[in-house]
Design a protein around this motif. Sequence first.
Motif, mmCIF file in Angstrom:
data_model
loop_
_atom_site.group_PDB
_atom_site.id
_atom_site.type_symbol
_atom_site.label_atom_id
_atom_site.label_comp_id
_atom_site.label_asym_id
_atom_site.label_seq_id
_atom_site.Cartn_x
_atom_site.Cartn_y
_atom_site.Cartn_z
ATOM 1 N N LEU A 1 16.614 39.009 -20.616
ATOM 2 C CA LEU A 1 16.951 37.666 -21.066
ATOM 3 C C LEU A 1 17.630 36.867 -19.949
ATOM 4 O O LEU A 1 17.339 35.678 -19.757
ATOM 5 N N TYR A 2 18.526 37.498 -19.212
ATOM 6 C CA TYR A 2 19.181 36.779 -18.113
ATOM 7 C C TYR A 2 18.157 36.337 -17.071
ATOM 8 O O TYR A 2 18.222 35.198 -16.574
ATOM 9 N N GLU A 3 17.200 37.212 -16.740
ATOM 10 C CA GLU A 3 16.173 36.842 -15.759
ATOM 11 C C GLU A 3 15.332 35.676 -16.274
ATOM 12 O O GLU A 3 14.933 34.800 -15.500
ATOM 13 N N ALA A 4 15.077 35.642 -17.587
ATOM 14 C CA ALA A 4 14.319 34.526 -18.164
ATOM 15 C C ALA A 4 15.111 33.229 -18.071
ATOM 16 O O ALA A 4 14.552 32.167 -17.776
ATOM 17 N N ILE A 5 16.424 33.300 -18.306
ATOM 18 C CA ILE A 5 17.262 32.108 -18.176
ATOM 19 C C ILE A 5 17.279 31.638 -16.731
ATOM 20 O O ILE A 5 17.155 30.440 -16.440
ATOM 21 N N LEU A 6 17.430 32.580 -15.810
ATOM 22 C CA LEU A 6 17.440 32.249 -14.391
ATOM 23 C C LEU A 6 16.140 31.593 -13.963
ATOM 24 O O LEU A 6 16.138 30.643 -13.163
ATOM 25 N N ASN A 7 15.019 32.062 -14.502
ATOM 26 C CA ASN A 7 13.697 31.540 -14.134
ATOM 27 C C ASN A 7 13.256 30.371 -15.009
ATOM 28 O O ASN A 7 12.101 29.948 -14.949
ATOM 29 N N LEU A 8 14.202 29.855 -15.841
ATOM 30 C CA LEU A 8 13.942 28.674 -16.675
ATOM 31 C C LEU A 8 12.758 28.870 -17.607
ATOM 32 O O LEU A 8 11.973 27.949 -17.842
ATOM 33 N N CYS A 9 12.606 30.063 -18.155
ATOM 34 C CA CYS A 9 11.487 30.332 -19.070
ATOM 35 C C CYS A 9 11.959 31.092 -20.298
ATOM 36 O O CYS A 9 11.238 31.954 -20.814
ATOM 37 N N ALA A 10 13.187 30.803 -20.762
ATOM 38 C CA ALA A 10 13.678 31.452 -21.976
ATOM 39 C C ALA A 10 12.901 30.983 -23.199
ATOM 40 O O ALA A 10 12.759 31.721 -24.175
ATOM 41 N N THR A 11 12.379 29.759 -23.145
ATOM 42 C CA THR A 11 11.569 29.245 -24.244
ATOM 43 C C THR A 11 10.210 29.945 -24.237
ATOM 44 O O THR A 11 9.542 29.987 -23.196
ATOM 45 N N PRO A 12 9.766 30.518 -25.355
ATOM 46 C CA PRO A 12 8.482 31.227 -25.396
ATOM 47 C C PRO A 12 7.324 30.323 -24.964
ATOM 48 O O PRO A 12 7.255 29.147 -25.313
ATOM 49 N N GLY A 13 6.413 30.885 -24.176
ATOM 50 C CA GLY A 13 5.235 30.162 -23.724
ATOM 51 C C GLY A 13 5.432 29.354 -22.463
ATOM 52 O O GLY A 13 4.469 28.782 -21.937
ATOM 53 N N VAL B 1 26.554 35.807 -15.340
ATOM 54 C CA VAL B 1 27.220 34.637 -15.910
ATOM 55 C C VAL B 1 26.213 33.507 -16.085
ATOM 56 O O VAL B 1 25.462 33.191 -15.158
ATOM 57 N N VAL B 2 26.217 32.900 -17.276
ATOM 58 C CA VAL B 2 25.357 31.745 -17.550
ATOM 59 C C VAL B 2 26.227 30.602 -18.062
ATOM 60 O O VAL B 2 26.946 30.754 -19.046
ATOM 61 N N ALA B 3 26.162 29.470 -17.376
ATOM 62 C CA ALA B 3 26.872 28.273 -17.827
ATOM 63 C C ALA B 3 25.985 27.510 -18.803
ATOM 64 O O ALA B 3 24.898 27.055 -18.440
ATOM 65 N N LEU B 4 26.436 27.407 -20.050
ATOM 66 C CA LEU B 4 25.705 26.677 -21.079
ATOM 67 C C LEU B 4 26.448 25.364 -21.375
ATOM 68 O O LEU B 4 27.529 25.111 -20.861
ATOM 69 N N ASP B 5 25.871 24.540 -22.226
ATOM 70 C CA ASP B 5 26.499 23.278 -22.642
ATOM 71 C C ASP B 5 27.210 23.481 -23.986
ATOM 72 O O ASP B 5 26.552 23.545 -25.014
ATOM 73 N N TRP B 6 28.513 23.577 -24.114
ATOM 74 C CA TRP B 6 29.523 23.640 -23.081
ATOM 75 C C TRP B 6 30.319 24.892 -23.373
ATOM 76 O O TRP B 6 31.348 24.860 -24.042
ATOM 77 N N LYS B 7 29.833 25.997 -22.868
ATOM 78 C CA LYS B 7 30.397 27.320 -23.110
ATOM 79 C C LYS B 7 29.884 28.264 -22.029
ATOM 80 O O LYS B 7 28.989 27.922 -21.261
ATOM 81 N N GLU C 1 22.016 28.106 -26.974
ATOM 82 C CA GLU C 1 21.852 27.240 -25.813
ATOM 83 C C GLU C 1 22.069 25.763 -26.147
ATOM 84 O O GLU C 1 22.408 24.961 -25.267
ATOM 85 N N LYS C 2 21.896 25.397 -27.404
ATOM 86 C CA LYS C 2 22.043 23.993 -27.787
ATOM 87 C C LYS C 2 23.479 23.522 -27.528
ATOM 88 O O LYS C 2 24.433 24.265 -27.737
ATOM 89 N N PRO C 3 23.651 22.282 -27.049
ATOM 90 C CA PRO C 3 24.994 21.786 -26.721
ATOM 91 C C PRO C 3 25.961 21.891 -27.898
ATOM 92 O O PRO C 3 25.620 21.541 -29.031
ATOM 93 N N SER C 4 27.144 22.371 -27.634
ATOM 94 C CA SER C 4 28.198 22.469 -28.649
ATOM 95 C C SER C 4 29.542 22.494 -27.943
ATOM 96 O O SER C 4 29.649 22.928 -26.797
ATOM 97 N N GLU C 5 30.592 22.050 -28.631
ATOM 98 C CA GLU C 5 31.927 21.982 -28.060
ATOM 99 C C GLU C 5 32.867 22.917 -28.813
ATOM 100 O O GLU C 5 32.663 23.243 -29.976
ATOM 101 N N LYS C 6 33.894 23.368 -28.104
ATOM 102 C CA LYS C 6 34.940 24.232 -28.682
ATOM 103 C C LYS C 6 34.321 25.455 -29.346
ATOM 104 O O LYS C 6 34.687 25.835 -30.469
ATOM 105 N N GLU C 7 33.387 26.087 -28.643
ATOM 106 C CA GLU C 7 32.695 27.256 -29.186
ATOM 107 C C GLU C 7 33.672 28.435 -29.253
ATOM 108 O O GLU C 7 34.371 28.736 -28.280
#
Length: 391
Positions: free
Chosen positions: A278-290, A138-144, A260-266
């Motif tokens: 991809l989940y491990e990259a999100i968890l480790n805060l390195c989803a952005t390349p480089g 589970v990944v909590a995004l803004d806002w979805k 990942e960009k903030p959006s409402e009522k997705e």
Amino acid sequence: MQKLARFSRLFPLLLPVFSLAGCNMVVMSPSGDIANQQRDLILVSTVLMLLIIIPVLFLTLFFAWRYRHSNTKATYAPDWHHSTRLEIVIWSAPLAIVMALGAVTWISTHKLDPYRPLDRLDAARAIPAETKPLTVEVVALDWKWLFFYPDLGIATVNELAAPVDVPINFKITSSSMMNSFYIPALAGQIYAMPGMQTKLHAVINKEGTFDGFSANYSGDGFSHMRFKFHGLTQQGFDEWVGRVKTQGTALNRDAYLKLEKPSEKEPVRYYASAEKGLYEAILNLCATPGKMCMSEMMHIDMMGGGGKESAENRQKLEYDNRRTGNNEAAPGATFPATGTSAHSADEPAGTEKSGAAPAEGDMKGMNMHDGHSMPGMDHGNGDPAPAQLNN
């Protein structure tokens, strides 16, 4: 008119009842075993506390009526100050309640630990030996909400499904800010935090569609950060997975960065495939390349800090220059190579200068960040963080 006047007098008393008409009592009538046990804990705790509250309220009214000014039959004892029997009742009853609440809290805290794997499907059934739990990331995004099914290779947005009577292992994190993952019919709320992984083990015992949402305020789109959780039969769940794979698109790194960009009522989205890791990259805060992953930073810290290898090379070059008589110092070098003595070629062996770097073996046993970590949470590698990193 008399009936109307009588009703108008009773109407204020009925307002609390009318106000409860719109309440959803799902917390007290859940559909998952963990939520059922939590409901029972609420009821037991409430009953234990009412054992004190109700007598106190009753006695307060009774004493006010019994010793009213107009009651001349009541005993008047202005010099009374102590009763051993009354003291025993006053202190023993609350003490017994506190002990009972403490015992219930101790047992339930360990039994309902969200990190503890399930040992039963419900009060009457144990988990069959051949049952394979369903893993959901589970990944909590803004806002979805973004859900990964790593064993099935799919992902969804704002829709979650699971088969009835199959244990679910949730791994929960957040992309940017703290949220709270909560499905009242399934289990209690669990916080989702960036760079951290929390866990939840639960099972749904009834078919149906249940509400899930964030129970922690997280900005403008918080009120719409909701999703549906579907409890399905095994056949229904297989059909749902097939629908996701048929109608979904691919979730790669680029698609995630847009999501990942903030959006409402997705709206609900299906992904027939999800990029591995991809989940491990999100968890480790390195989803952005480089961007360096947090697990890599932790590894560097554990090894002694960034640039250790380069510093050792400079130290070795400085030491070699001293032995050969070369006066050119390596840039930034202040100590000899790790594990060597800081004496020059004409100094006797065993003589060391003060300030020499400790040998590599002396570095063992040093703690990372003073050995502290947050209990109950996982760090970048997804495993529980140890209190200390030795050797």
